[in-house]
Design an enzyme around this catalytic site. Structure first.
Site, PDB file in Angstrom:
ATOM      1  N   PRO A 161      -1.307   2.435  -0.019  1.00 49.34           N
ATOM      2  CA  PRO A 161      -2.263   2.258   1.085  1.00 49.34           C
ATOM      3  C   PRO A 161      -2.652   0.798   1.209  1.00 49.34           C
ATOM      4  CG  PRO A 161      -3.369   3.183  -0.835  1.00 49.34           C
ATOM      5  CD  PRO A 161      -1.905   3.110  -1.176  1.00 49.34           C
TER       6      PRO A 161
ATOM      7  N   PHE B  64       1.923   7.686   4.688  1.00 48.09           N
ATOM      8  CA  PHE B  64       1.925   6.252   4.464  1.00 48.09           C
ATOM      9  C   PHE B  64       0.689   5.756   3.723  1.00 48.09           C
ATOM     10  CE2 PHE B  64       5.114   6.303   7.855  1.00 48.09           C
ATOM     11  CZ  PHE B  64       6.045   5.425   7.323  1.00 48.09           C
ATOM     12  N   GLU B  65      -0.448   6.428   3.846  1.00 50.49           N
ATOM     13  CA  GLU B  65      -1.646   5.979   3.138  1.00 50.49           C
ATOM     14  C   GLU B  65      -1.572   6.301   1.655  1.00 50.49           C
ATOM     15  OE1 GLU B  65      -4.252   4.220   4.122  1.00 50.49           O
ATOM     16  OE2 GLU B  65      -3.480   4.005   6.171  1.00 50.49           O
ATOM     17  N   GLY B  66      -1.029   7.453   1.315  1.00 52.60           N
ATOM     18  CA  GLY B  66      -0.981   7.849  -0.085  1.00 52.60           C
ATOM     19  C   GLY B  66      -2.302   8.435  -0.549  1.00 52.60           C
TER      20      GLY B  66
ATOM     21  N   ILE C 171      -0.004   9.968   8.796  1.00 48.79           N
ATOM     22  CA  ILE C 171      -0.943   9.051   8.161  1.00 48.79           C
ATOM     23  C   ILE C 171      -0.994   9.296   6.652  1.00 48.79           C
ATOM     24  CG2 ILE C 171      -3.374   8.400   8.030  1.00 48.79           C
ATOM     25  CD1 ILE C 171      -3.562   9.073  11.025  1.00 48.79           C
TER      26      ILE C 171
END
Length: 327
Positions: free
Chosen positions: A237, A18-20, A15
């Site tokens: 995100p 990919f969210e940053g 997570i």
């Protein structure tokens, strides 16, 4: 009762990738705020967070996600499947997961179909248009790969000389009909505004008909230009984990070729049912046939008609449910 699973480090790292990480809170288009790894619950203007505290906020947000998975998924899951679903649910939102085709297939025990259904959540709204987003395609692929990774040494062998792969022509809904757009939302600044970093797809040009071109290729789509690859795993995100679904699915229509046989079968059923009634109450009495024989023939025709009509309706509904994963 299935044992309650807890998220592992694998889910948290997936997570975060990919969210940053966003150090300073940024304003969302709906007026809310986001900070850290997609955290919104306590974000506010001017707030800042370190990477360690951002991870703590992410773990706090994932408590609701893990609880929802344990409460609403009735099929036993492995740790990898649970982690992949947690990333998926955090991205689309728990309410969207509970009503999705992914959840339906999970609770049917159709785990492979559920993994494939995850891939269809790849669109986002950008400038008034729902487009396929490059980072969502990659995220779904990573989640599906984790979901399908067995634990330990439980890999099933599939030797190439023995199981030679063949093209599956029935997976049209899973194919990309357009080149995914690359959208990025900078991780610094006081507002979140996705920006397209890939050029818009060119408008289709209708070439003149050539007498030398085979007729089978007249309706074929022109191959879309592949987007430039992005560096590394990090993407912007594009979603908030505890909000409403951000990426509604654009379902593919049912092909006419698939509807035609169902309509014919339904019409045949209606004709048989009406014919059975007509035989029983009009033809048989006029021909002075025995009542028992007339009723037998009428019942057979009527039941056959009802059966054909019901089968056609069932197959049509089955096809609709198969193609609809955005419920």
């Amino acid at each position: 009762m299935n044992p309650r699973l807890q998220l592992s480090r694998t889910a948290i790292d997936l997570i975060k990738r990919f969210e940053g990480y966003r150090r300073t809170a940024a304003r969302l288009p709906d007026g809310g705020w986001t900070i850290g790894y997609g955290h919104t619950r306590s974000a506010r203007a001017g707030a800042q967070v370190s990477e360690a505290d951002a991870e703590a906020l992410l773990i706090y947000d994932l408590i609701d996600v893990a609880h929802a998975l344990n409460e609403h998924v009735y099929t036993p899951l492995t740790q990898n499947q649970f982690d992949a679903l947690a990333s998926f649910a955090f991205n689309i939102g728990v309410p969207a997961l509970r009503t999705s085709g992914v959840m339906m297939r999970l609770n049917e025990g159709a785990l492979l179909q559920a993994a494939s259904a995850m891939e269809l959540w790849r669109r986002a709204e950008f400038e008034g248009e729902r487009i396929v987003v490059d980072s969502l395609v990659r995220r779904r692929a990573a989640e599906k790969a984790l979901f399908l990774t067995p634990e330990g040494d439980a890999w099933a062998p599939a030797p190439s000389p023995v199981l030679r792969p063949m093209l599956d022509a029935e997976t049209g809904a899973g194919l990309l009909r357009e080149a995914p757009a690359t959208l990025e939302a900078p991780l610094d600044g006081d507002s979140v505004s996705p920006v397209r970093t890939s050029p818009p797809p060119p408008q289709p040009v209708h070439a003149p008909l050539s007498l030398h071109r085979p007729a089978a290729f007249l309706d074929e789509e022109a191959p879309a230009e592949e987007p430039a690859p992005t560096a590394g795993w990090m993407t912007a995100p594009l979603s908030i984990g505890d909000g409403a679904p951000r990426f509604p699915l654009h379902s593919a229509p049912i092909p006419r070729a698939a509807i035609g046989p169902m309509v014919i079968l339904a019409l045949l059923g209606a004709v048989l049912f009406a014919g059975g009634l007509y035989w029983t109450f009009d033809i048989a009495p006029a021909a002075h046939l025995s009542r028992a024989g007339a009723l037998t023939v009428g019942w057979i025709a009527g039941l056959a008609g009802v059966g054909f009509f019901s089968l056609a309706a069932y197959r049509l509904l089955q096809r609709l449910v198969r193609d609809d994963d955005a419920s």
